[in-house]
Design a protein around this motif. Structure first.
Motif, PDB file in Angstrom:
ATOM      1  N   ILE A 202      -2.588  -9.229 -49.269  1.00  0.00           N
ATOM      2  CA  ILE A 202      -1.685 -10.146 -48.567  1.00  0.00           C
ATOM      3  C   ILE A 202      -1.099 -11.082 -49.617  1.00  0.00           C
ATOM      4  CG2 ILE A 202      -1.457 -11.955 -46.825  1.00  0.00           C
ATOM      5  CD1 ILE A 202      -3.780 -10.775 -45.334  1.00  0.00           C
ATOM      6  N   VAL A 283       2.473  -7.576 -47.453  1.00  0.00           N
ATOM      7  CA  VAL A 283       1.122  -7.024 -47.330  1.00  0.00           C
ATOM      8  C   VAL A 283       1.055  -5.615 -47.918  1.00  0.00           C
ATOM      9  CG1 VAL A 283       0.672  -8.310 -45.185  1.00  0.00           C
ATOM     10  CG2 VAL A 283       1.412  -5.953 -45.068  1.00  0.00           C
ATOM     11  N   ILE A 321      -3.656 -11.199 -39.264  1.00  0.00           N
ATOM     12  CA  ILE A 321      -3.577  -9.867 -39.903  1.00  0.00           C
ATOM     13  C   ILE A 321      -4.963  -9.434 -40.376  1.00  0.00           C
ATOM     14  CG2 ILE A 321      -2.671  -8.603 -41.904  1.00  0.00           C
ATOM     15  CD1 ILE A 321      -0.143 -10.388 -41.627  1.00  0.00           C
ATOM     16  N   TRP A 325      -6.861  -6.114 -38.973  1.00  0.00           N
ATOM     17  CA  TRP A 325      -7.272  -5.092 -39.958  1.00  0.00           C
ATOM     18  C   TRP A 325      -8.782  -4.888 -39.916  1.00  0.00           C
ATOM     19  CZ3 TRP A 325      -9.616  -7.044 -44.752  1.00  0.00           C
ATOM     20  CH2 TRP A 325     -10.000  -6.024 -45.640  1.00  0.00           C
ATOM     21  N   THR A 351      -0.310  -5.735 -35.065  1.00  0.00           N
ATOM     22  CA  THR A 351      -0.387  -7.139 -35.497  1.00  0.00           C
ATOM     23  C   THR A 351       0.554  -8.037 -34.695  1.00  0.00           C
ATOM     24  OG1 THR A 351       1.277  -6.715 -37.192  1.00  0.00           O
ATOM     25  CG2 THR A 351      -1.031  -6.615 -37.887  1.00  0.00           C
TER      26      THR A 351
END
Ligand code: SF4
Ligand code: SF4
Length: 392
Positions: A202, A283, A321, A325, A351
């Motif tokens: 990120i 990302v 995020i 994930w 997301t």
């Protein structure tokens, strides 16, 4: 002048002890003795607990590494404190990782654990951790960042501020190893990207959205106009003479990409702007070869505001995020591997990040990034992605 190494300069004997080839010391001199003795002989390593690693040599010797976070921009007092800790526990040896973690290297496990305990006990006057240990394995490492408003002249956002705010919301991921894979976060405060923004899971990237202001007075007095004109990569700057006879420049706003090169050359073209400046989020970058090849980070949010002092819009997106994930990825999948496996349209769907024509790559490379295979199902979100890029 140091007298410890070469003695004082004696004007009567100018050639005495004279050295001409002065460069950095041989790095081997600065290695901890256990590392020097076992250079090239390391057989294995393990993470004993978050923030504590052991490397085992073919010779049977072990090196214990205690890892702690560092703020990247440090006061002299803070550096002295780090040195004092190293002097007390490990003969003064320490190193910084590429993500600005501090690593103390010891030969004894009990001493390493004692050092770790001491690091976790040291606090700032406000009560926050000074040297929190962690950052190892399947967790978040220290967040690497650039100079920001403290030091540089072209930032579109601060560095330490948003990084501190982001590190605070993800602090548990620094202290634990419970994510699917490593998490690397980076911030660069402008497109020059002094940070590792192009290849982090990120990335927060400072982004200007307005062309430079023009201060005719400063340009005329302080700037070399031919240099300013030549500095612009898009030939957007032209020399002019103003109505009152001053030498200045104009900027073609249609051409300008807000890179800040001209401001580097000339203080009469300031770019910083409270409303225009903000943070883009990228990302999926990584430099590891595990599962898939190294990847560049991709833009998923082109701009969020500089909402000082805690940047809530930025931190909430980053946290979200990471949570999505962590819940959805397979073991060992970095964010880019996960997005690639499920497909980028699914990444946006899961997301909840809106997909726009500014997402993912620049326009020329976008076609390579989008899934061109017929092997996926067109969900409502996938149709929306298709429309956003001008498809059906
Ligand atoms: Fe300066 Fe840009 Fe580097 Fe930040 S990323 S320190 S603004 S050159
Ligand atoms: Fe040119 Fe960059 Fe200055 Fe814009 S910001 S005028 S593109 S040098």
């Amino acid at each position: 002048m140091s007298k410890g190494k070469f003695g004082y300069f004696d004007p009567k004997k100018p050639q005495a002890g004279r050295i001409t080839d002065i460069g950095p010391n041989y790095f081997g001199q600065m290695l901890p003795p256990v590392i020097r003795r076992n250079y090239g002989k390391w057989a294995s390593h393990r993470i004993l607990e978050p923030g504590l690693l052991v490397h085992v040599s073919e010779t049977g010797e072990k090196a214990f590494t205690v890892r702690a976070a560092a703020p990247r921009l440090m006061s002299v007092e803070h550096i002295r404190e780090i040195c004092d800790i190293a002097d007390k526990h490990c003969n003064g040896y320490l190193r910084f990782t590429t993500r600005n973690n501090i690593e103390f290297i010891l030969e004894d496990e009990a001493k390493a654990k004692a050092l770790k305990k001491e690091l976790d006990s040291r606090k700032h006057v406000g009560g926050s951790f000074k040297f929190p240990t962690g950052g190892t394995g399947m967790g978040m490492s220290n967040i690497v960042h650039t100079q920001g408003w403290v030091h540089c002249h072209t930032p579109a956002t601060d560095a330490s501020g948003p990084v501190k705010a982001t590190a605070d919301v993800l602090f548990d991921e620094f202290k634990n190893m419970r994510l699917p894979a490593k998490l690397r976060i980076a911030l660069a405060c402008c497109l020059n990207m002094c940070g590792a923004v192009h290849c982090s899971d990120i990335a927060l990237l400072g982004y200007h959205r307005k062309p430079p202001a023009i201060d005719d007075d400063a340009i005329g007095k302080a700037c070399e106009i031919p240099l300013v004109v030549a500095a612009c990569p898009l030939y957007a700057i032209k020399p002019v003479t103003t109505a009152d006879g001053k030498k200045s420049v104009t900027v073609n706003q249609e051409k300008c990409m807000y890179c800040g090169n001209c401001y580097t050359m000339c203080m009469g073209l300031p770019l910083a702007d409270r409303e225009g400046d903000g943070i883009a989020i990228l990302v999926g970058g990584k430099i590891s070869n595990r599962i898939s090849m190294p990847k560049f980070s991709k833009v998923i949010i082109p701009w969020l505001p500089n909402n000082m002092p805690r940047w809530p819009e930025v931190t909430s997106v980053v946290k979200h995020i990471v949570e999505v994930w962590a819940k959805d990825a397979n073991k060992y999948e970095r964010i880019g591997d996960w997005a690639q496996r499920i497909g980028w349209e699914k990444f946006f769907e899961k997301t909840g990040v809106p997909f726009t024509e500014k997402s993912l790559d620049d326009y020329r490379l976008a076609v390579d990034t989008f899934r061109t295979s017929t092997q996926f199902k067109f969900t409502d979100h996938a149709w929306a992605v298709s429309k956003a890029v001008g498809g059906i």
